[in-house]
Design an enzyme around this catalytic site. Structure first.
Site, PDB file in Angstrom:
ATOM      1  N   TRP A  35     -19.651  15.664  11.523  1.00  0.00           N
ATOM      2  CA  TRP A  35     -18.795  15.249  10.413  1.00  0.00           C
ATOM      3  C   TRP A  35     -19.199  15.961   9.126  1.00  0.00           C
ATOM      4  O   TRP A  35     -20.388  16.077   8.807  1.00  0.00           O
ATOM      5  CB  TRP A  35     -18.889  13.742  10.198  1.00  0.00           C
ATOM      6  N   GLU A  67      -5.860  -4.064  -0.346  1.00  0.00           N
ATOM      7  CA  GLU A  67      -6.175  -5.212   0.500  1.00  0.00           C
ATOM      8  C   GLU A  67      -7.324  -6.063  -0.028  1.00  0.00           C
ATOM      9  O   GLU A  67      -7.610  -7.130   0.511  1.00  0.00           O
ATOM     10  CB  GLU A  67      -6.539  -4.733   1.915  1.00  0.00           C
ATOM     11  N   THR A 106       0.840  -1.192   0.000  1.00  0.00           N
ATOM     12  CA  THR A 106       0.000   0.000   0.000  1.00  0.00           C
ATOM     13  C   THR A 106       0.877   1.244   0.000  1.00  0.00           C
ATOM     14  O   THR A 106       1.943   1.263   0.614  1.00  0.00           O
ATOM     15  CB  THR A 106      -0.901   0.038   1.241  1.00  0.00           C
ATOM     16  N   LYS A 137     -14.006  17.160  11.058  1.00  0.00           N
ATOM     17  CA  LYS A 137     -14.775  17.073  12.301  1.00  0.00           C
ATOM     18  C   LYS A 137     -14.931  18.478  12.865  1.00  0.00           C
ATOM     19  O   LYS A 137     -14.047  19.007  13.531  1.00  0.00           O
ATOM     20  CB  LYS A 137     -14.063  16.141  13.282  1.00  0.00           C
TER      21      LYS A 137
END
Length: 543
Positions: A439, A326, A181, A434
């Protein structure tokens, strides 16, 4: 039922047996190579034979440092089919990450495209396990290099056995490939793919409700072959016998569009920045793209405005997909259900702009602070996944415990799911703004900024704020700042028509370029660091 091992050998041998005349077009540093699957299979067997002669054994890692071309495609099969592990290395990572990846994987040999030699030459003294360098070049003689020992890819192939037999006893659970990654913090994390995972993932790419890949297609992966196996397209294209167009080193948007037109590409895949750049060229020049049946976009959320331009202005089907390193990578694909096709254009675009429906074979759940999130398109939570091509650990990495719990892979992506099951990513957990305990989705804001006719790219990040903890800051690149200027006030008013006042960024920064990661995503960490002190006032914002 008879026990049968799902390995890459059978994928290669099907193309070799049924499609020996099908074509592969490869662009290299100096020329175009046009050859057949029959030629490809013979050269692939020769490469396996030569690697065996060099001492490569089952389980050994062999790395590639290369572009999307025919030699890289040969390595895709030659290495895993002989029982070794194909390790595709991201050529765009910083030197320290490349060093870590090669040493951590304990690669024995490294296949390098000649154009990338300077990168490896400057780090060679720090590579602890590489026993030899195989240079992929169009020249008859090896280029001058300080690397040692070096071998010519073409000479190895020429001197090897074209009838090399692949072992029949490789277990489907054995490792076939690995990628790392492109981590935004810390060292990259290794992900190992089994033969079985790649095999099943290939089958999924052929389903009608995903990409519907078939022998009739001409496939051009723009997504790099060092990035999650080019989303599995090279493997699946070989299996299904699709013609492949491999665009080679440093392709420009115009070159890609010319290849799509000239080779009558039916499916191509790339990240949003690729398609945004292509649209800019398409506004200036005309290309015959009438044969394209699907442009696939993934890697990060595609702006709704981009989907609209391809679908309705150019008449090109544009499919949003989602996955990660993944997950091999395909997880969802945004195809419209048949009973929803009568919706309005705007409603259909809303569906197209989601990451789509979970593909067959996988399981998911979205978990919020108080447990499973409702499928109401509003309640946010982290997306969790499991299935036969989802990994269950990182390679020799203690960070496994952070992401793999109770049999589920915790993606770190914050999502909502609507009543029809369409998944929409609202942000990465680390990128959600935030503000005042609420959010704000940076992705939704970015897409709205990029819907403005004057905006080329937009990236929104959360910046520390004394009163609200964080406030969104918009970083914008204009298409033409000289001839088509626009003020920050106009952009904020444009965005404010759709969102609550407290969602709207407090400021807009105009840039000539937005920094990007090695796989073309916005590098938000760099923007956060650059502008971390930007909001220093206590100016009132209505929450």
């Amino acid at each position: 039922m008879k026990e049968y091992q799902l390995t890459l050998r059978s994928i290669l041998e099907r193309a070799e047996m049924l499609f020996p005349k099908k074509e592969i077009l490869s662009r290299t540093a100096t020329k175009y190579v046009r050859y057949t699957y029959g030629d490809f299979a013979r050269r692939t067997r020769r490469l396996s034979s030569s690697l065996q002669a060099l001492g490569v054994q089952r389980g050994d890692r062999v790395a590639t440092f290369a572009w999307n071309d025919h030699r890289h495609l040969e390595a895709y099969f030659a290495i895993p089919c002989m029982g070794a592990v194909l390790h595709t290395v991201n050529i765009r990572l910083p030197d320290e990450h490349i060093i870590h990846i090669l040493n951590h994987a304990e690669d024995r040999f490294l296949l390098i495209d000649e154009t990338l030699l300077p990168i490896i030459q400057r780090i060679q003294t720090k590579l602890t396990t590489i026993e030899g360098f195989i240079i992929m070049t169009d020249r008859d003689a090896l280029p001058s290099t300080d690397l040692y020992p070096v071998y010519s890819y073409e000479q190895l192939v020429a001197d090897a056995d074209p009838s090399y037999d692949y072992p029949l006893d490789i277990d489907e659970s054995a490792p076939a490939g690995m990628c790392y990654t492109s981590a935004t913090t810390g060292n990259p994390k290794g992900v190992v793919y089994s033969h079985r995972a790649i095999y099943l993932h290939c089958m999924t790419l052929g389903l009608a409700d995903t990409l519907g890949l078939s022998e009739k297609d001409t496939v051009m992966p723009i997504v790099p072959m060092f990035h999650v196996n080019a989303w599995g397209l090279p493997f699946a294209s070989v299996w299904f016998g699709s013609k492949q167009v491999l665009p080679g080193p440093m392709p420009t948007p115009e070159l890609l569009l010319n290849l799509i037109a000239e080779e009558k590409v039916t499916i191509s895949a790339g990240v949003p920045t690729v398609w945004i750049a292509a649209l800019k060229i398409m506004e200036q020049k005309t290309f015959d793209l009438s044969h394209v049946r699907a442009l696939i976009c993934g890697g990060s959320a595609a702006p709704r405005s981009i989907i609209e331009k391809f679908e309705y202005h150019h008449g090109i089907p544009f499919y949003h997909a989602y996955g990660l390193t993944e997950t091999s990578p395909l997880v969802t694909c945004s195809r419209v259900k048949s009973d929803l096709e009568t919706l309005t254009k705007d409603e259909l675009l809303d569906i197209r702009a989601t990451q789509g429906l979970l593909v067959p074979g996988l399981e998911m759940k979205v978990v919020g602070a108080n447990g499973p999130a409702a499928w109401d398109g509003k309640e946010m939570g982290e997306l969790l996944l499991r299935g036969p091509w989802i990994v269950d650990e990182y390679y020799k990495d203690e960070r496994t415990q952070d992401s793999f719990k109770d049999g589920w892979f915790h993606t770190g992506d914050i999502a909502v799911v609507d009543s029809e099951g369409y998944v929409k990513l609202v942000d990465r957990s680390k990128d959600v703004v935030k503000s005042g305990g609420e959010w704000i989705s940076s992705v939704d804001l970015e897409n709205e900024f990029m819907a403005h006719h004057a905006v080329f790219e937009a990236c929104v990040v959360g910046i520390p704020h004394a009163k609200w903890s964080e406030r969104p800051l918009a970083c914008v690149v204009l298409k033409d700042a000289v001839n088509q200027p626009v003020s920050k006030e106009e952009l904020l008013e444009f965005v404010g028509r759709r969102f609550a006042k407290w969602w709207v960024p407090d400021d807009v920064i105009f840039l000539t370029e937005i920094p990007k990661t090695s796989v073309g995503k916005f590098l938000k960490r760099a923007l956060r660091e650059t502008y971390q002190g930007h909001y220093t006032s206590d100016e009132e914002v209505v929450q």
